[in-house]
Motif scaffolding. Structure first.
Motif, PDB file in Angstrom:
ATOM      1  N   VAL A   1       0.836  -1.200   0.000  1.00  0.00           N
ATOM      2  CA  VAL A   1       0.000   0.000   0.000  1.00  0.00           C
ATOM      3  C   VAL A   1       0.870   1.249   0.000  1.00  0.00           C
ATOM      4  CG1 VAL A   1      -1.600   1.341   1.419  1.00  0.00           C
ATOM      5  CG2 VAL A   1      -2.012  -1.078   1.047  1.00  0.00           C
ATOM      6  N   ARG A   2       1.932   1.253   0.790  1.00  0.00           N
ATOM      7  CA  ARG A   2       2.828   2.410   0.811  1.00  0.00           C
ATOM      8  C   ARG A   2       3.546   2.580  -0.523  1.00  0.00           C
ATOM      9  NH1 ARG A   2       5.666   2.401   6.760  1.00  0.00           N
ATOM     10  NH2 ARG A   2       3.786   2.953   7.905  1.00  0.00           N
ATOM     11  N   ALA A   3       3.905   1.476  -1.167  1.00  0.00           N
ATOM     12  CA  ALA A   3       4.628   1.558  -2.438  1.00  0.00           C
ATOM     13  C   ALA A   3       3.721   2.072  -3.548  1.00  0.00           C
ATOM     14  CB  ALA A   3       5.190   0.192  -2.814  1.00  0.00           C
ATOM     15  N   THR A   4       2.458   1.694  -3.552  1.00  0.00           N
ATOM     16  CA  THR A   4       1.559   2.151  -4.599  1.00  0.00           C
ATOM     17  C   THR A   4       1.099   3.567  -4.350  1.00  0.00           C
ATOM     18  OG1 THR A   4      -0.324   1.157  -3.470  1.00  0.00           O
ATOM     19  CG2 THR A   4       0.744  -0.150  -5.190  1.00  0.00           C
ATOM     20  N   GLY A   5       1.194   4.056  -3.114  1.00  0.00           N
ATOM     21  CA  GLY A   5       0.770   5.412  -2.804  1.00  0.00           C
ATOM     22  C   GLY A   5       1.800   6.461  -3.187  1.00  0.00           C
ATOM     23  N   LYS A   6       3.058   6.075  -3.357  1.00  0.00           N
ATOM     24  CA  LYS A   6       4.110   7.024  -3.690  1.00  0.00           C
ATOM     25  C   LYS A   6       4.117   7.286  -5.190  1.00  0.00           C
ATOM     26  CE  LYS A   6       7.209   5.475  -0.040  1.00  0.00           C
ATOM     27  NZ  LYS A   6       8.484   4.809   0.239  1.00  0.00           N
ATOM     28  N   PRO A   7       4.301   8.549  -5.596  1.00  0.00           N
ATOM     29  CA  PRO A   7       4.431   8.808  -7.024  1.00  0.00           C
ATOM     30  C   PRO A   7       5.783   8.305  -7.523  1.00  0.00           C
ATOM     31  CG  PRO A   7       4.718  10.831  -5.774  1.00  0.00           C
ATOM     32  CD  PRO A   7       4.327   9.755  -4.795  1.00  0.00           C
ATOM     33  N   SER A   8       5.824   7.934  -8.772  1.00  0.00           N
ATOM     34  CA  SER A   8       7.072   7.423  -9.324  1.00  0.00           C
ATOM     35  C   SER A   8       8.088   8.552  -9.422  1.00  0.00           C
ATOM     36  CB  SER A   8       6.833   6.798 -10.699  1.00  0.00           C
ATOM     37  OG  SER A   8       6.356   7.785 -11.578  1.00  0.00           O
ATOM     38  N   SER A   9       9.352   8.212  -9.260  1.00  0.00           N
ATOM     39  CA  SER A   9      10.398   9.224  -9.224  1.00  0.00           C
ATOM     40  C   SER A   9      10.745   9.735 -10.615  1.00  0.00           C
ATOM     41  CB  SER A   9      11.641   8.643  -8.550  1.00  0.00           C
ATOM     42  OG  SER A   9      12.113   7.540  -9.303  1.00  0.00           O
ATOM     43  N   GLY A  10      10.330   9.074 -11.651  1.00  0.00           N
ATOM     44  CA  GLY A  10      10.611   9.519 -13.009  1.00  0.00           C
ATOM     45  C   GLY A  10      11.963   9.064 -13.511  1.00  0.00           C
ATOM     46  N   GLN A  11      12.731   8.371 -12.680  1.00  0.00           N
ATOM     47  CA  GLN A  11      14.025   7.883 -13.113  1.00  0.00           C
ATOM     48  C   GLN A  11      13.831   6.599 -13.896  1.00  0.00           C
ATOM     49  OE1 GLN A  11      16.145   7.357  -9.495  1.00  0.00           O
ATOM     50  NE2 GLN A  11      16.479   9.542  -9.164  1.00  0.00           N
ATOM     51  N   PRO A  12      14.631   6.394 -14.927  1.00  0.00           N
ATOM     52  CA  PRO A  12      14.482   5.153 -15.695  1.00  0.00           C
ATOM     53  C   PRO A  12      14.894   3.952 -14.859  1.00  0.00           C
ATOM     54  CG  PRO A  12      16.391   6.394 -16.442  1.00  0.00           C
ATOM     55  CD  PRO A  12      15.662   7.260 -15.455  1.00  0.00           C
ATOM     56  N   LEU A  13      14.244   2.843 -15.107  1.00  0.00           N
ATOM     57  CA  LEU A  13      14.556   1.618 -14.393  1.00  0.00           C
ATOM     58  C   LEU A  13      15.852   1.028 -14.911  1.00  0.00           C
ATOM     59  CD1 LEU A  13      11.065  -0.102 -14.311  1.00  0.00           C
ATOM     60  CD2 LEU A  13      12.259   0.963 -12.416  1.00  0.00           C
ATOM     61  N   GLU A  14      16.483   0.206 -14.085  1.00  0.00           N
ATOM     62  CA  GLU A  14      17.679  -0.484 -14.517  1.00  0.00           C
ATOM     63  C   GLU A  14      17.299  -1.498 -15.589  1.00  0.00           C
ATOM     64  OE1 GLU A  14      19.375  -2.304 -11.124  1.00  0.00           O
ATOM     65  OE2 GLU A  14      19.467  -0.449  -9.986  1.00  0.00           O
ATOM     66  N   ALA A  15      18.300  -1.941 -16.337  1.00  0.00           N
ATOM     67  CA  ALA A  15      18.051  -2.931 -17.376  1.00  0.00           C
ATOM     68  C   ALA A  15      17.569  -4.217 -16.723  1.00  0.00           C
ATOM     69  CB  ALA A  15      19.321  -3.197 -18.168  1.00  0.00           C
ATOM     70  N   PRO A  16      16.535  -4.852 -17.273  1.00  0.00           N
ATOM     71  CA  PRO A  16      16.024  -6.081 -16.663  1.00  0.00           C
ATOM     72  C   PRO A  16      17.040  -7.204 -16.792  1.00  0.00           C
ATOM     73  CG  PRO A  16      14.926  -5.669 -18.738  1.00  0.00           C
ATOM     74  CD  PRO A  16      15.792  -4.485 -18.457  1.00  0.00           C
ATOM     75  N   PRO A  17      16.986  -8.174 -15.871  1.00  0.00           N
ATOM     76  CA  PRO A  17      17.878  -9.324 -15.982  1.00  0.00           C
ATOM     77  C   PRO A  17      17.617 -10.099 -17.262  1.00  0.00           C
ATOM     78  CG  PRO A  17      16.776  -9.296 -13.844  1.00  0.00           C
ATOM     79  CD  PRO A  17      16.190  -8.207 -14.672  1.00  0.00           C
ATOM     80  N   ALA A  18      18.547 -10.977 -17.600  1.00  0.00           N
ATOM     81  CA  ALA A  18      18.464 -11.704 -18.869  1.00  0.00           C
ATOM     82  C   ALA A  18      17.219 -12.573 -18.956  1.00  0.00           C
ATOM     83  CB  ALA A  18      19.711 -12.559 -19.061  1.00  0.00           C
ATOM     84  N   MET A  19      16.751 -13.153 -17.818  1.00  0.00           N
ATOM     85  CA  MET A  19      15.597 -14.041 -17.906  1.00  0.00           C
ATOM     86  C   MET A  19      14.303 -13.282 -18.161  1.00  0.00           C
ATOM     87  SD  MET A  19      15.833 -15.943 -14.288  1.00  0.00           S
ATOM     88  CE  MET A  19      15.174 -14.880 -13.060  1.00  0.00           C
ATOM     89  N   THR A  20      14.177 -12.051 -17.733  1.00  0.00           N
ATOM     90  CA  THR A  20      12.945 -11.313 -17.971  1.00  0.00           C
ATOM     91  C   THR A  20      13.030 -10.421 -19.199  1.00  0.00           C
ATOM     92  OG1 THR A  20      13.653  -9.521 -16.522  1.00  0.00           O
ATOM     93  CG2 THR A  20      12.350 -11.291 -15.531  1.00  0.00           C
ATOM     94  N   ALA A  21      14.153 -10.417 -19.885  1.00  0.00           N
ATOM     95  CA  ALA A  21      14.296  -9.567 -21.060  1.00  0.00           C
ATOM     96  C   ALA A  21      13.392 -10.027 -22.195  1.00  0.00           C
ATOM     97  CB  ALA A  21      15.749  -9.552 -21.528  1.00  0.00           C
ATOM     98  N   SER A  22      12.982 -11.298 -22.199  1.00  0.00           N
ATOM     99  CA  SER A  22      12.157 -11.797 -23.285  1.00  0.00           C
ATOM    100  C   SER A  22      10.666 -11.556 -23.057  1.00  0.00           C
ATOM    101  CB  SER A  22      12.407 -13.287 -23.480  1.00  0.00           C
ATOM    102  OG  SER A  22      12.021 -13.983 -22.317  1.00  0.00           O
ATOM    103  N   LEU A  23      10.288 -10.984 -21.903  1.00  0.00           N
ATOM    104  CA  LEU A  23       8.881 -10.704 -21.654  1.00  0.00           C
ATOM    105  C   LEU A  23       8.398  -9.596 -22.582  1.00  0.00           C
ATOM    106  CD1 LEU A  23       8.733 -10.735 -17.766  1.00  0.00           C
ATOM    107  CD2 LEU A  23       7.809 -12.430 -19.316  1.00  0.00           C
ATOM    108  N   PRO A  24       7.124  -9.642 -22.993  1.00  0.00           N
ATOM    109  CA  PRO A  24       6.617  -8.568 -23.843  1.00  0.00           C
ATOM    110  C   PRO A  24       6.574  -7.255 -23.071  1.00  0.00           C
ATOM    111  CG  PRO A  24       4.847 -10.017 -23.164  1.00  0.00           C
ATOM    112  CD  PRO A  24       6.121 -10.647 -22.699  1.00  0.00           C
ATOM    113  N   THR A  25       6.873  -6.182 -23.751  1.00  0.00           N
ATOM    114  CA  THR A  25       6.878  -4.881 -23.078  1.00  0.00           C
ATOM    115  C   THR A  25       5.516  -4.247 -23.253  1.00  0.00           C
ATOM    116  OG1 THR A  25       7.773  -3.864 -25.052  1.00  0.00           O
ATOM    117  CG2 THR A  25       9.347  -4.546 -23.368  1.00  0.00           C
ATOM    118  N   GLY A  26       4.763  -4.203 -22.200  1.00  0.00           N
ATOM    119  CA  GLY A  26       3.448  -3.590 -22.196  1.00  0.00           C
ATOM    120  C   GLY A  26       3.260  -2.824 -20.910  1.00  0.00           C
ATOM    121  N   ASP A  27       2.117  -2.224 -20.769  1.00  0.00           N
ATOM    122  CA  ASP A  27       1.857  -1.458 -19.561  1.00  0.00           C
ATOM    123  C   ASP A  27       1.852  -2.346 -18.319  1.00  0.00           C
ATOM    124  OD1 ASP A  27       1.667   0.869 -20.989  1.00  0.00           O
ATOM    125  OD2 ASP A  27      -0.512   0.727 -21.225  1.00  0.00           O
ATOM    126  N   LEU A  28       1.263  -3.526 -18.429  1.00  0.00           N
ATOM    127  CA  LEU A  28       1.171  -4.415 -17.281  1.00  0.00           C
ATOM    128  C   LEU A  28       2.545  -4.908 -16.857  1.00  0.00           C
ATOM    129  CD1 LEU A  28      -0.607  -5.934 -15.297  1.00  0.00           C
ATOM    130  CD2 LEU A  28      -0.777  -7.762 -16.954  1.00  0.00           C
TER     131      LEU A  28
END
Length: 143
Positions: free
Chosen positions: A85-112
């Protein structure tokens, strides 16, 4: 506050007709009552499941171990819920996320998937603690 609600209800009844407003009010009241009964039934069911799980663990181990495991598990579930609840209540910092690990790099890039990645990156410690408690619970079942 009640007078304001009565005034709003009265003005709504004048605009939409007394019969239609009364029918909608009755339908909303019935829906609220059914939702409240459903919620109460759900909570009673969860209570029975918790009691049965505690009793089954107490039979396979001892009462103190069952109390400790269930107490730690419920405390960890509560901590995870509060952190989420605390994590979803905070606004995003606007900083780009780090590069995803190799195993999740093949996931489709969508909003979800990007929302899930953000949530997992913010709550990595909480998720690790939850996995640890789940491992403890599974380890007590194997004895």
């Amino acid at each position: 506050m009640l007078g304001l609600l009565k005034t709003l209800a009265f003005s709504t009844m004048l605009r939409q007709g007394a019969v239609g407003a009364r029918r909608r009010l009755r339908r909303a009241l019935i829906c609220g009552l059914v939702a409240a009964c459903g919620g109460l039934t759900f909570l009673v069911g969860v209570g029975f499941l918790l009691a049965f799980g505690h009793e089954a663990l107490a039979l396979s181990t001892d009462n103190q171990t069952a109390n400790l495991v269930f107490g730690a598990g419920l405390a960890m579930i509560g901590a995870i819920a509060i952190a989420a609840v605390r994590a979803t209540g905070k606004p995003s910092s606007g900083q780009p996320l780090e590069a995803p690990p190799a195993m999740t790099a093949s996931l489709p890039t969508g909003d979800l998937t990007s929302d899930i990645e953000r949530l997992l990156s913010r709550n990595a410690g909480t998720l690790a603690a939850g996995a640890f408690v789940a491992g403890l619970l599974m380890a007590t079942r194997r004895r």
